[in-house]
Design an enzyme around this catalytic site. Structure first.
Site, short mmCIF file in Angstrom:
data_model
loop_
_atom_site.label_atom_id
_atom_site.label_comp_id
_atom_site.label_asym_id
_atom_site.label_seq_id
_atom_site.Cartn_x
_atom_site.Cartn_y
_atom_site.Cartn_z
N LYS A 119 118.35 117.10 122.19
CA LYS A 119 119.11 118.22 121.41
C LYS A 119 118.60 118.43 120.00
O LYS A 119 118.82 119.37 119.36
CB LYS A 119 120.47 117.63 121.48
N LYS B 252 117.99 120.56 133.42
CA LYS B 252 119.25 120.44 133.91
C LYS B 252 120.13 121.95 133.49
O LYS B 252 119.64 122.44 132.58
CB LYS B 252 119.89 119.58 133.03
N LYS C 299 125.67 124.14 130.16
CA LYS C 299 126.45 125.19 129.49
C LYS C 299 126.14 125.76 128.19
O LYS C 299 126.35 126.90 127.93
CB LYS C 299 128.05 124.79 129.42
N1 AQP Z 1 123.57 120.10 135.47
C1 AQP Z 1 124.46 118.91 135.79
N2 AQP Z 1 124.46 118.55 136.92
C2 AQP Z 1 125.28 117.33 137.03
N3 AQP Z 1 126.38 116.99 136.23
C3 AQP Z 1 126.27 117.56 135.02
N4 AQP Z 1 126.90 117.35 134.16
C4 AQP Z 1 126.47 118.08 132.98
N5 AQP Z 1 125.58 119.04 133.28
C5 AQP Z 1 125.14 118.36 134.62
C6 AQP Z 1 128.35 116.36 133.99
O1 AQP Z 1 129.29 117.21 133.45
C7 AQP Z 1 130.11 116.20 132.55
C8 AQP Z 1 130.49 117.07 131.44
O2 AQP Z 1 129.55 117.15 130.60
P1 AQP Z 1 129.54 117.12 129.02
O3 AQP Z 1 130.44 118.37 128.75
O4 AQP Z 1 130.34 115.94 128.53
O5 AQP Z 1 128.17 117.54 128.53
P2 AQP Z 1 126.90 117.47 128.99
O6 AQP Z 1 126.81 116.09 129.72
O7 AQP Z 1 125.96 117.49 127.82
O8 AQP Z 1 126.87 118.75 129.80
P3 AQP Z 1 126.17 120.18 129.51
O9 AQP Z 1 126.78 121.23 130.48
O10 AQP Z 1 124.70 120.25 129.30
O11 AQP Z 1 126.67 120.54 128.10
P4 AQP Z 1 125.95 120.95 126.81
O12 AQP Z 1 125.19 122.01 127.33
O13 AQP Z 1 127.19 120.93 125.90
O14 AQP Z 1 125.22 119.54 126.45
C9 AQP Z 1 129.30 114.78 132.33
O15 AQP Z 1 129.82 113.86 133.24
C10 AQP Z 1 127.82 115.34 132.58
O16 AQP Z 1 127.10 114.16 133.01
#
Ligand code: AQP
Length: 354
Positions: free
Chosen positions: A115, A217, A220
């Site tokens: 990040k 991955k 969002k």
């Molecule tokens: N691609 C994915 N596949 C499976 N699990 C996923 N998670 C996120 N992306 C995937 C799981 O969703 C939960 C919530 O995630 P988060 O909001 O805490 O942040 P993150 O893991 O950083 O998810 P994002 O979507 O990638 O958000 P941003 O873009 O804001 O960083 C977690 O349990 C995560 O493992």
């Protein structure tokens, strides 16, 4: 206390539209665990400050994640649903953990490296210390189990390290105050205060990949909306995104060994398997040898069937933000009472109170 009561905790950041990855990797597991465990589910809005959202985006995002929890089937009466900022004890314990965790531990966190990118010096301290706050989110409830996607594995290992070091550093006082649970650390049995949390990462959907790049991955915060399926996408959006998903010219393989060098094909089959709650092998038995022109419409139809009811319910809930705020406020009061119990102990253990 003779042992830790099983308790599930997990959180989701309000950093954008929830994706199919968030749903399959996390929220669907949250729903299933409600039948067997006491659960606490949190909209982790303090974490979202690391991306500098506008105040209104943060307010809307918090409500949207809460709506997704409820629309997916999380019961806020039987379990606890709240937002992190409503329980100041998360931040208080995070500070204690900032003083427990070592710079070297945080320096190893791959999510920070990804990040922060090349501009590390310009990244916020909050982004760097994020895993300490995550450890506090979990341990302020002395939660024993945390369902997450694969990307959070390293942060949960850090949570375990923090708990272990805290338990070790304060073992004598924990014993003197009779607040601990016997646990083994190395060759010794000590009275530890925090559980060594178990991550729950399993199944075909632990890492759903981007629709544009099967090695990245699904996220969002990805700038390309075509890279992900949002929980709020319409049926047309879902069909379009799957139609445009990157693939290769070969037909689907007959078994999973044929995924070698074909991450996009593997990802789409994985999504199909996760949505239909079956295995990749079973999907390939049905679709092996078929072209993507046959598989993609079947996948789109399945995704719409599974996601449309959630999207409809989310829209209904979002039309009444007052109700969502009230659910979060009630959950916040219940969570605060539990978190304060832990912090009364922690303040005594570390010497902030007598
Ligand atoms: N691609 C994915 N596949 C499976 N699990 C996923 N998670 C996120 N992306 C995937 C799981 O969703 C939960 C919530 O995630 P988060 O909001 O805490 O942040 P993150 O893991 O950083 O998810 P994002 O979507 O990638 O958000 P941003 O873009 O804001 O960083 C977690 O349990 C995560 O493992």
């Amino acid at each position: 206390m003779s042992s830790f009561e099983p308790l599930v905790f997990s959180g989701v950041q309000p950093t954008g539209n929830l994706t199919l990855g968030n749903y399959l990797g996390a929220i669907r597991k949250f729903v299933a665990l409600q039948d067997t465990h006491n659960c606490i589910y949190c909209v982790v809005d303090l974490h979202a400050l690391t991306i500098n959202p506008s105040p209104q985006d943060l307010i809307d995002g918090r409500r949207a994640i809460a709506a997704a929890f409820l629309a997916s089937g999380i019961d806020p009466v039987k379990h606890i649903v709240f937002n992190q900022a409503a329980v100041f004890q998360h931040s208080e314990l995070a500070w204690v953990f900032n003083c427990i965790a070592r710079m070297g531990w945080l320096n190893r966190m791959t999510q920070f490296k990804e990040k922060a990118g090349k501009d590390r010096e310009n990244a916020s301290v909050g982004l760097f210390a994020y895993p300490n706050l995550m450890a506090a989110d979990i341990l302020v409830y002395r939660a024993t189990h945390v369902p997450v996607g694969d990307d959070q594995k390293q942060h949960l290992e850090l949570t375990r390290d923090i708990a272990q070091k805290f338990n070790w550093d304060y073992r004598e006082r924990t014993k003197a105050l009779d607040l601990g649970v016997p646990m083994e650390i190395g060759d010794e049995t000590i009275d530890g205060y925090f559980p060594i949390t178990e991550p729950l990462i399993e199944g075909p959907a632990t890492r759903i990949m981007s629709l544009r790049d099967g090695t990245k991955k699904m996220s969002k915060s990805d700038p390309s909306d075509l890279s992900r399926i949002n929980l709020t996408d319409t049926a047309d959006d879902i069909a379009k995104k799957i139609r445009k998903a990157k693939t290769d010219p070969e037909p689907l393989p007959g078994d999973t060994s044929g995924f070698q060098g074909r991450p996009e094909a593997e990802n789409l089959v994985n999504i199909y398997a996760a949505l239909s709650e079956t295995s990749n092998d079973a999907v390939l038995q049905e679709f092996g040898g078929q072209q993507f022109s046959v598989f993609k419409p079947a996948l789109a139809e399945l995704a719409v069937e599974k996601l449309a009811p959630i999207a409809d319910e989310m829209r209904r809930l979002m039309a009444d933000p007052g109700h969502i705020d009230a659910v979060l406020a009630t959950g916040g009061e219940r969570a605060s009472a539990l978190a304060e119990k832990t912090m009364v102990d922690v303040r005594r253990l570390v010497g902030l109170t007598v």
